[in-house]
Design a protein around this motif. Structure first.
Motif, PDB file in Angstrom:
ATOM      1  N   ASN A  93      23.172  34.735  42.081  1.00  0.00           N
ATOM      2  CA  ASN A  93      23.230  34.510  40.486  1.00  0.00           C
ATOM      3  C   ASN A  93      22.760  33.172  40.002  1.00  0.00           C
ATOM      4  O   ASN A  93      22.267  33.095  38.746  1.00  0.00           O
ATOM      5  CB  ASN A  93      24.700  34.558  40.167  1.00  0.00           C
ATOM      6  CG  ASN A  93      25.223  35.985  40.150  1.00  0.00           C
ATOM      7  OD1 ASN A  93      24.726  37.103  40.057  1.00  0.00           O
ATOM      8  ND2 ASN A  93      26.362  36.191  40.627  1.00  0.00           N
ATOM      9  N   ILE A  94      22.830  32.220  40.934  1.00  0.00           N
ATOM     10  CA  ILE A  94      22.322  31.007  40.571  1.00  0.00           C
ATOM     11  C   ILE A  94      20.815  30.808  40.596  1.00  0.00           C
ATOM     12  O   ILE A  94      20.259  30.486  39.495  1.00  0.00           O
ATOM     13  CB  ILE A  94      22.889  29.819  41.740  1.00  0.00           C
ATOM     14  CG1 ILE A  94      24.209  29.564  41.666  1.00  0.00           C
ATOM     15  CG2 ILE A  94      21.910  28.428  41.685  1.00  0.00           C
ATOM     16  CD1 ILE A  94      24.814  28.902  42.804  1.00  0.00           C
ATOM     17  N   LEU A  95      20.288  31.492  41.459  1.00  0.00           N
ATOM     18  CA  LEU A  95      18.795  31.566  41.536  1.00  0.00           C
ATOM     19  C   LEU A  95      18.153  32.438  40.017  1.00  0.00           C
ATOM     20  O   LEU A  95      17.295  31.969  39.409  1.00  0.00           O
ATOM     21  CB  LEU A  95      17.998  32.131  42.629  1.00  0.00           C
ATOM     22  CG  LEU A  95      18.532  31.467  43.855  1.00  0.00           C
ATOM     23  CD1 LEU A  95      17.976  31.957  45.123  1.00  0.00           C
ATOM     24  CD2 LEU A  95      17.812  29.880  43.623  1.00  0.00           C
ATOM     25  N   LEU A  96      18.960  33.491  40.042  1.00  0.00           N
ATOM     26  CA  LEU A  96      18.570  34.503  38.843  1.00  0.00           C
ATOM     27  C   LEU A  96      18.704  33.612  37.505  1.00  0.00           C
ATOM     28  O   LEU A  96      17.956  33.601  36.343  1.00  0.00           O
ATOM     29  CB  LEU A  96      19.310  35.554  38.554  1.00  0.00           C
ATOM     30  CG  LEU A  96      19.160  36.679  39.620  1.00  0.00           C
ATOM     31  CD1 LEU A  96      19.860  37.758  39.229  1.00  0.00           C
ATOM     32  CD2 LEU A  96      17.553  37.464  39.342  1.00  0.00           C
ATOM     33  N   GLY A  97      19.720  32.825  37.439  1.00  0.00           N
ATOM     34  CA  GLY A  97      20.222  31.968  36.248  1.00  0.00           C
ATOM     35  C   GLY A  97      19.347  31.032  35.885  1.00  0.00           C
ATOM     36  O   GLY A  97      18.657  30.535  34.896  1.00  0.00           O
ATOM     37  N   THR A  98      18.801  30.440  37.051  1.00  0.00           N
ATOM     38  CA  THR A  98      17.633  29.279  37.073  1.00  0.00           C
ATOM     39  C   THR A  98      16.378  30.113  36.393  1.00  0.00           C
ATOM     40  O   THR A  98      15.420  29.120  35.853  1.00  0.00           O
ATOM     41  CB  THR A  98      17.304  28.830  38.304  1.00  0.00           C
ATOM     42  OG1 THR A  98      18.718  28.171  38.942  1.00  0.00           O
ATOM     43  CG2 THR A  98      16.247  27.703  38.383  1.00  0.00           C
ATOM     44  N   VAL A  99      16.109  31.121  36.491  1.00  0.00           N
ATOM     45  CA  VAL A  99      14.933  31.535  36.032  1.00  0.00           C
ATOM     46  C   VAL A  99      15.045  32.482  34.611  1.00  0.00           C
ATOM     47  O   VAL A  99      14.398  31.922  33.678  1.00  0.00           O
ATOM     48  CB  VAL A  99      14.384  32.810  37.093  1.00  0.00           C
ATOM     49  CG1 VAL A  99      13.002  33.619  36.190  1.00  0.00           C
ATOM     50  CG2 VAL A  99      13.765  32.355  38.226  1.00  0.00           C
ATOM     51  N   VAL A 100      16.095  33.092  34.521  1.00  0.00           N
ATOM     52  CA  VAL A 100      16.544  33.645  33.232  1.00  0.00           C
ATOM     53  C   VAL A 100      16.655  32.681  32.295  1.00  0.00           C
ATOM     54  O   VAL A 100      16.145  32.915  31.228  1.00  0.00           O
ATOM     55  CB  VAL A 100      17.637  34.665  33.354  1.00  0.00           C
ATOM     56  CG1 VAL A 100      18.178  35.218  32.076  1.00  0.00           C
ATOM     57  CG2 VAL A 100      17.302  35.935  34.179  1.00  0.00           C
TER      58      VAL A 100
END
Length: 133
Positions: A93-100
């Motif tokens: 979730n942290i990594l996805l949020g960093t991109v999204v």
């Protein structure tokens, strides 16, 4: 704040996001699917732009998990990265949020409508970037 600040023109978030992304020499073709086009025009530039931050987040994850990199061969490290991104929902979730968080509203809407397929591709790209660099 003054009453007239709402009349000032500030560049939009959309144009700022587009402006700061790296330009990649990857061409799109008419035969590409919408998801392939999104991957080329949005995901790859955002991943390149966020690369150092994604690596830092993963490095902190390794510290929190007390992983000793010296003990892992290159193959075992790659396996560890893929497993971590698959099994650790908080990290994912942290990594996805960093991109999204770097998407424009239109890109976010497209991502949201195609979330499962794009998230799957995105996790593969992130795992490969983290494991190889």
């Amino acid at each position: 704040m003054t009453m007239h600040q709402d009349k000032l023109h500030f560049p939009s978030r959309e144009s700022d996001i587009q402006r700061i992304r790296p330009q990649l020499p990857i061409e799109t073709t008419d035969s590409m699917s919408d998801i392939e086009r999104f991957q080329t025009e949005t995901l790859r530039p955002v991943l390149k732009m966020q690369h150092d931050l994604l690596k830092a987040i993963f490095a902190d994850y390794l510290i929190q998990q007390k992983v000793k990199l010296q003990a892992l061969s290159a193959d075992r490290y790659t396996d560890f990265v893929y497993q971590a991104l698959t099994k650790d929902q908080a990290l994912k979730n942290i990594l996805l949020g960093t991109v999204v968080g770097q998407f424009t509203l239109e890109e976010y809407r497209f991502y949201n409508a195609n979330r499962q397929e794009i998230a799957k591709r995105l996790m593969k790209f992130m795992a490969k970037r983290i494991a190889e660099n």
